[in-house]
Write a protein that holds these residues in place. Structure first.
Motif, PDB file in Angstrom:
ATOM      1  N   ASP A  76       0.783  -1.172   0.147  1.00 53.33           N
ATOM      2  CA  ASP A  76       0.061  -0.158   0.007  1.00 53.33           C
ATOM      3  C   ASP A  76       0.836   1.349   0.020  1.00 53.33           C
ATOM      4  N   GLY A  97      -1.804   0.149  -3.679  1.00 56.07           N
ATOM      5  CA  GLY A  97      -2.950  -0.066  -2.861  1.00 56.07           C
ATOM      6  C   GLY A  97      -4.242  -0.663  -3.365  1.00 56.07           C
ATOM      7  N   GLU A  98      -4.488  -0.274  -4.705  1.00 58.21           N
ATOM      8  CA  GLU A  98      -5.848  -0.618  -5.285  1.00 58.21           C
ATOM      9  C   GLU A  98      -5.342  -1.603  -6.123  1.00 58.21           C
ATOM     10  N   ASP A 114      -4.709  -5.559  -7.601  1.00 59.36           N
ATOM     11  CA  ASP A 114      -4.743  -6.808  -7.111  1.00 59.36           C
ATOM     12  C   ASP A 114      -3.624  -7.435  -7.807  1.00 59.36           C
TER      13      ASP A 114
END
Length: 205
Positions: A192, A197-198, A200
């Motif tokens: 993160d 962070g976002e 996958d």
């Protein structure tokens, strides 16, 4: 049961002999890079909560940092991913070992999509938490009694929740899977902070 406010750091030796601590934090928002860490709250599961209002000019809190680094003390969180990242960024420590009740809930309580602290505590412990102070000024020079009471409730029930979830995870044969996720959590927090962070990273695309 009592709530204790400490300025800057925990008293030395406060949790001597503790094998586990419930921990949470309060910040000025949910953006890791923008919103500073303001308060850390802890409980040994004895009904008392200890809140540390951090000195944001230095984040000099050696006793708190030593607890977060202590390999003999299990740190129990709810959505530990955020708190662990905050501690890495602002306190310069990698928090281990850890146990996250949100992850535990998602792996054990597959019959629901309600894994927020309020819902988990309500079902497993029978306590209805108030979230009235969730969005308040945690950077204020003086914290209100209402803020301190709110911060305390975020850690006072985590030991009991962990115990209930652990029973469910063992019953369903998922404890090993959950433990692997807990072990990975500090690395997830580091991802993160590094900008993933976002994303996958395990996805095909």
């Amino acid at each position: 049961m009592a709530n204790h406010l400490h300025e800057g750091d925990l008293p030395e030796g406060l949790f001597e002999g503790a094998s586990s601590l419930a921990i949470d934090s309060e910040t000025m928002g949910l953006n890791l890079r923008r919103d500073p860490l303001c308060v850390v709250q802890l409980s040994a599961g004895d009904g008392d909560a200890h809140m540390v209002r951090l000195d944001r000019s230095s984040y000099d809190c050696p006793n708190l940092k030593a607890l977060l680094l202590n390999p003999s003390i299990l740190k129990i969180f709810h959505f530990g991913r955020f708190d662990i990242a905050m501690f890495e960024l602002y306190l310069g420590v990698t928090t281990t070992p850890v146990w996250c009740t949100k992850i535990g809930s998602k792996i054990a309580r597959t019959y629901t999509d309600r894994h927020g602290l309020k819902d988990v505590v309500k079902e497993l412990v029978g306590v209805d938490l108030s979230k009235a102070q969730q969005s308040s000024d945690w950077g204020a020079a003086k914290l209100s009694p209402e803020q301190l009471a709110y911060a305390a409730t975020d850690v006072l029930h985590l030991h009991a929740v962990k115990e209930k979830l652990e029973t469910m995870l063992i019953r369903e044969g998922r404890m090993g899977l959950a433990q692997a996720c807990f072990d990975f959590l500090p690395h997830r927090a580091r991802l993160d902070l590094a900008g993933w962070g976002e994303m996958d990273i395990f996805a095909h695309s």
